[in-house]
Design a protein around this motif. Structure first.
Motif, PDB file in Angstrom:
ATOM      1  N   VAL A 137       0.920  -1.158   0.721  1.00 15.11           N
ATOM      2  CA  VAL A 137       0.079  -0.134  -0.072  1.00 15.11           C
ATOM      3  C   VAL A 137       0.938   1.059  -0.124  1.00 15.11           C
ATOM      4  CG1 VAL A 137      -1.637   1.069   1.064  1.00 15.11           C
ATOM      5  CG2 VAL A 137      -1.651  -1.533   0.979  1.00 15.11           C
ATOM      6  N   CYS A 138       1.519   1.148   0.495  1.00 18.43           N
ATOM      7  CA  CYS A 138       2.516   2.375   1.110  1.00 18.43           C
ATOM      8  C   CYS A 138       3.513   2.883  -0.270  1.00 18.43           C
ATOM      9  CB  CYS A 138       3.713   2.199   1.972  1.00 18.43           C
ATOM     10  SG  CYS A 138       2.847   2.599   4.231  1.00 18.43           S
ATOM     11  N   GLY A 184       6.658  13.525   0.805  1.00 22.05           N
ATOM     12  CA  GLY A 184       6.693  14.500   1.932  1.00 22.05           C
ATOM     13  C   GLY A 184       4.425  13.954   1.825  1.00 22.05           C
ATOM     14  N   ASP A 185       4.302  13.050   1.316  1.00 18.98           N
ATOM     15  CA  ASP A 185       2.294  12.823   1.522  1.00 18.98           C
ATOM     16  C   ASP A 185       2.827  13.236   3.262  1.00 18.98           C
ATOM     17  OD1 ASP A 185       1.644  12.643  -0.751  1.00 18.98           O
ATOM     18  OD2 ASP A 185       2.042  11.034  -1.076  1.00 18.98           O
ATOM     19  N   HIS A 200       5.159  11.488   5.204  1.00 15.48           N
ATOM     20  CA  HIS A 200       5.030  12.170   6.651  1.00 15.48           C
ATOM     21  C   HIS A 200       3.828  11.323   7.949  1.00 15.48           C
ATOM     22  CE1 HIS A 200       6.689  15.398   9.581  1.00 15.48           C
ATOM     23  NE2 HIS A 200       5.088  15.525  10.007  1.00 15.48           N
ATOM     24  N   ILE A 201       4.527  11.104   8.892  1.00 16.70           N
ATOM     25  CA  ILE A 201       3.529  10.807   9.547  1.00 16.70           C
ATOM     26  C   ILE A 201       2.959  11.758  10.398  1.00 16.70           C
ATOM     27  CG2 ILE A 201       2.922   9.180  11.808  1.00 16.70           C
ATOM     28  CD1 ILE A 201       4.024   7.491   9.203  1.00 16.70           C
ATOM     29  N   ASP A 202       1.605  11.847  10.522  1.00 21.88           N
ATOM     30  CA  ASP A 202       0.435  13.040  11.441  1.00 21.88           C
ATOM     31  C   ASP A 202      -0.100  11.783  12.773  1.00 21.88           C
ATOM     32  OD1 ASP A 202       1.230  15.057  10.322  1.00 21.88           O
ATOM     33  OD2 ASP A 202      -0.388  14.173   8.393  1.00 21.88           O
ATOM     34  N   PRO A 203       0.604  11.286  13.851  1.00 21.73           N
ATOM     35  CA  PRO A 203      -0.220  11.159  14.785  1.00 21.73           C
ATOM     36  C   PRO A 203      -1.084  11.766  15.590  1.00 21.73           C
ATOM     37  CG  PRO A 203       2.329  11.721  16.030  1.00 21.73           C
ATOM     38  CD  PRO A 203       1.920  12.302  14.373  1.00 21.73           C
ATOM     39  N   ARG A 219      -3.137  11.635   2.824  1.00 26.60           N
ATOM     40  CA  ARG A 219      -3.018  10.260   1.665  1.00 26.60           C
ATOM     41  C   ARG A 219      -3.348   9.285   2.074  1.00 26.60           C
ATOM     42  NH1 ARG A 219      -3.519   9.739  -3.788  1.00 26.60           N
ATOM     43  NH2 ARG A 219      -1.914   8.688  -4.615  1.00 26.60           N
ATOM     44  N   LEU A 220      -3.339   9.130   3.514  1.00 25.46           N
ATOM     45  CA  LEU A 220      -3.196   7.712   3.649  1.00 25.46           C
ATOM     46  C   LEU A 220      -3.768   7.635   5.224  1.00 25.46           C
ATOM     47  CD1 LEU A 220      -1.577   5.110   2.585  1.00 25.46           C
ATOM     48  CD2 LEU A 220      -2.029   4.790   4.858  1.00 25.46           C
TER      49      LEU A 220
END
Ligand SMILES: *Cc1c(COP(=O)(O)O)cnc(C)c1O
Length: 397
Positions: free
Chosen positions: A130-131, A138-139, A161-164, A187-188
């Protein structure tokens, strides 16, 4: 002849060696991981397997640290594997690329057509797929946290970029918190459902709200534990082109060593992922074993029923002893202890292996205990109470 070299010779030798070393180092430094991978750290897995295998003496080990099934798979799995191995020596050939018989059974099991199913090398492979398919450098990837961390590695390797997202109470989901953190640039979204390790669970109706609101976001619902009693989002796949459901044979079906997983998505999504999917990635034995496991679903259901009873038993007994215990809709409970590392050491002496989850700040003080059959849970409770009462951690009842 003197064995002593002159100071001049020694200095020259040292200089030559230093020069050679620095050339070697320069050569080694020419090779670097990809930019995004440089930001990652090598994964240091902690597993009890070595301790179990190399300390053969003592009572039956209780391996309760990785959420694997505590039981062998259905008897038909062993039979199918034996039969496969004693037939023509097919280990010299590549696996059948279409995963035919397994795909057919998965169609029956999930209620989807085979064009909506992709079989992978464990479900970790789905996460990677999936990734690789959907993420650019930068997504933004939204992840309710704490959760299962493998996806973070694969997303990180793509430079995403991870947004927790954190909940006020880590054990209570808040759809509001997720919806509030989503943006059109997300994006995901990675939703482990029920979540490992907190047990947070969203209903298909709640997931539907997200799918409706963000049609441009790939919503990945990881259902590694759905067989343990939660509703599946699989029926939503036909409706939503932005949904990917991920499943595994590693937990309720007892096939963790075989490495088989699969994902469910609309045929156009499957085609996207087939651009990078390696059709040889699932080995022949895995295909045989998973198909045989699906031929005996009642075996899996009996195991699940035992786990459900085990969780209730463990929660009752442990809270009667004055411990704080959190039940989950999956195959483990979480237990708060005065000191996780001391607990783990004391339990290991009893040959009980559990997982420290206090590495997540939100889960300070918690250990995660996988549960299996009732018999195993009774044995677990005996050993745990013995270890903890020695530490003075139990309330006299
Ligand atoms: C255990 C687990 C998996 C399973 O991974 P496999 O590669 O299929 O063994 C996937 N997702 C979550 C959340 C898990 O806990």
């Amino acid at each position: 002849m003197s064995t002593q070299s002159s100071p001049f010779v020694v200095a020259a030798t040292v200089a030559a060696r230093k020069k050679a070393e620095s050339i070697e180092k320069m050569k080694a430094d020419l090779i670097l991981p990809a930019r995004a991978v440089r930001r990652l750290r090598p994964y240091d897995p902690v597993s009890s397997l070595d301790k179990i295998v190399h300390n053969g003496e003592g009572p039956e080990p209780l391996k309760l640290d990785w959420n694997e099934s505590t039981m062998p798979p259905a008897p038909g799995v062993r039979e199918a594997l034996t039969k496969f191995l004693s037939a023509t020596p097919r280990l010299n050939w590549y696996p059948p690329l279409a995963a035919g018989p397994l795909l057919q059974r998965l169609g029956d099991y999930t209620g989807l057509t085979s064009s909506s199913i992709l079989v992978t090398n464990g479900s970790d492979d789905c996460l990677n797929l999936v990734c690789t398919t959907y993420l650019d450098e930068g997504d933004r990837v939204l992840v309710p946290y704490p959760t299962y961390t493998h996806l973070l590695v694969f997303a990180g390797a793509r430079g995403a970029h991870i947004d927790p997202v954190a909940y006020d109470d880590p054990f209570k989901g808040e759809l509001k918190a997720i919806m509030g953190a989503m943006t059109p640039a997300t994006r995901l979204l990675y939703l482990v459902n029920p979540n490992n390790p907190t047990g947070v669970l969203y209903t298909p109706a709640e997931v539907r709200k997200i799918l409706n609101a963000y049609p441009g976001t790939v919503v990945v619902v990881d259902e590694a534990y759905h067989e343990f009693g939660s509703q599946t989002c699989a029926p939503l796949v036909d409706e939503y082109p932005n949904l990917v459901v991920i499943r595994t044979f590693s937990k309720s079906f007892g096939l963790a060593g075989m490495r088989v997983g699969y994902l469910l998505a609309q045929p156009s999504r499957i085609q996207d992922m087939r651009r990078v999917h390696n059709p040889k990635s699932v080995n022949v034995m895995g295909l045989v074993a998973a198909a045989a496991a699906l031929d005996d679903i009642p075996h899996m259901q009996r195991y699940v029923a035992q786990v459900t009873q085990s969780k209730e038993l463990a929660c009752k007994e442990l809270s009667l002893s004055g411990l704080e215990v959190v039940n989950t809709p999956a195959n483990w409970v979480l237990l708060r202890v005065p000191c996780p590392s001391v607990a783990i050491e004391a339990l290991e002496k009893e040959r009980v292996f559990v997982r420290d989850r206090s590495v997540f700040p939100q889960l300070y003080g918690f250990i995660r205990i996988t549960l299996g059959t009732i018999e195993q849970t009774n044995e677990l409770l005996v050993r745990l109470k013995r270890a903890f009462s020695e530490l003075g951690w139990l309330q006299e009842g």
